[in-house]
Scaffold this motif. Structure first.
Motif, PDB file in Angstrom:
ATOM      1  N   PRO A 169      19.268 -24.206  24.096  1.00 53.68           N
ATOM      2  CA  PRO A 169      19.165 -22.835  24.943  1.00 53.68           C
ATOM      3  C   PRO A 169      18.198 -22.980  26.022  1.00 53.68           C
ATOM      4  O   PRO A 169      17.152 -23.768  26.277  1.00 53.68           O
ATOM      5  N   ARG A 170      18.731 -22.595  27.245  1.00 57.84           N
ATOM      6  CA  ARG A 170      18.224 -22.634  28.660  1.00 57.84           C
ATOM      7  C   ARG A 170      18.054 -23.999  29.149  1.00 57.84           C
ATOM      8  O   ARG A 170      17.268 -24.177  29.926  1.00 57.84           O
ATOM      9  N   GLY A 171      18.757 -24.846  28.688  1.00 54.67           N
ATOM     10  CA  GLY A 171      18.742 -26.102  29.095  1.00 54.67           C
ATOM     11  C   GLY A 171      19.114 -26.772  30.286  1.00 54.67           C
ATOM     12  O   GLY A 171      20.416 -26.206  30.500  1.00 54.67           O
ATOM     13  N   ALA A 172      18.774 -27.012  31.281  1.00 50.40           N
ATOM     14  CA  ALA A 172      19.276 -27.280  32.686  1.00 50.40           C
ATOM     15  C   ALA A 172      19.913 -28.657  32.518  1.00 50.40           C
ATOM     16  O   ALA A 172      19.729 -29.622  31.597  1.00 50.40           O
ATOM     17  N   PRO A 173      21.030 -28.814  33.199  1.00 47.80           N
ATOM     18  CA  PRO A 173      22.038 -30.125  33.017  1.00 47.80           C
ATOM     19  C   PRO A 173      20.926 -31.304  33.566  1.00 47.80           C
ATOM     20  O   PRO A 173      19.994 -31.177  34.496  1.00 47.80           O
ATOM     21  N   GLN A 174      21.383 -32.343  32.884  1.00 48.04           N
ATOM     22  CA  GLN A 174      19.945 -33.572  33.128  1.00 48.04           C
ATOM     23  C   GLN A 174      21.015 -34.568  34.034  1.00 48.04           C
ATOM     24  O   GLN A 174      21.929 -34.917  33.501  1.00 48.04           O
ATOM     25  N   ARG A 194      24.420 -34.628  32.227  1.00 49.46           N
ATOM     26  CA  ARG A 194      24.565 -34.387  30.991  1.00 49.46           C
ATOM     27  C   ARG A 194      24.299 -32.890  30.664  1.00 49.46           C
ATOM     28  O   ARG A 194      23.399 -32.415  30.931  1.00 49.46           O
ATOM     29  N   CYS A 195      25.363 -32.345  30.115  1.00 51.10           N
ATOM     30  CA  CYS A 195      25.083 -30.797  29.544  1.00 51.10           C
ATOM     31  C   CYS A 195      24.260 -30.773  28.478  1.00 51.10           C
ATOM     32  O   CYS A 195      24.801 -30.815  27.035  1.00 51.10           O
TER      33      CYS A 195
END
Length: 105
Positions: free
Chosen positions: A65-70, A60-61
Motif C-alpha cells: 500500500p502506498r508504495g511508489a514505483p521503484q 518495478r511496481c
C-alpha cells in the motif's frame, strides 16, 4: 533423485535468471513522450515508460500500500529495451566502445 516441487523449481529458476539483462520489447513500442508499457517479468510487474526528456526508464511496481514505483536498471541497445531486476551493480556490455557501461533508470 526426487524432482523438486513446482514452487521450489520456479523460485530457483527466477533466482538463476533474474540477475541478467532481459529483453522487454522494441523501443518502437513506446514511440512518444508519455507512452508506457506494462510487462510481467519473473512474476513482478514492470512499467517501461518514455519520459518527458525522451529517455526510456523502467520501474518495478510495488504491491505494498502506498508504495511508489521503484526504478530499476534499463538500457536501450540497437532499438531494443532491456531491464535488469538485480539490485547489484551489473553492467551491460557495449560492443561499440568495447567497454562495459552501467546504465540505470
Amino acid at each position: 533423485m526426487i524432482p523438486p516441487d513446482d514452487r521450489v523449481f520456479r523460485r530457483e529458476m527466477a533466482t538463476a535468471y533474474r540477475s541478467g539483462w532481459h529483453f522487454i520489447d522494441l523501443v518502437t513500442a513506446i514511440p512518444h513522450r508519455g507512452d508506457s508499457l506494462m510487462v510481467t517479468l519473473f512474476g513482478e510487474p514492470i512499467l517501461v515508460a518514455r519520459e518527458d526528456d525522451e529517455d526510456v526508464r523502467a520501474y518495478r511496481c510495488l504491491r505494498r500500500p502506498r508504495g511508489a514505483p521503484q526504478p530499476i536498471r534499463c538500457a536501450v541497445r540497437y532499438g531494443m529495451v532491456f531491464v535488469n531486476l538485480d539490485q547489484r551493480d551489473h553492467q551491460l556490455f557495449d560492443p561499440e566502445s568495447s567497454t562495459a557501461t552501467p546504465r540505470s533508470a
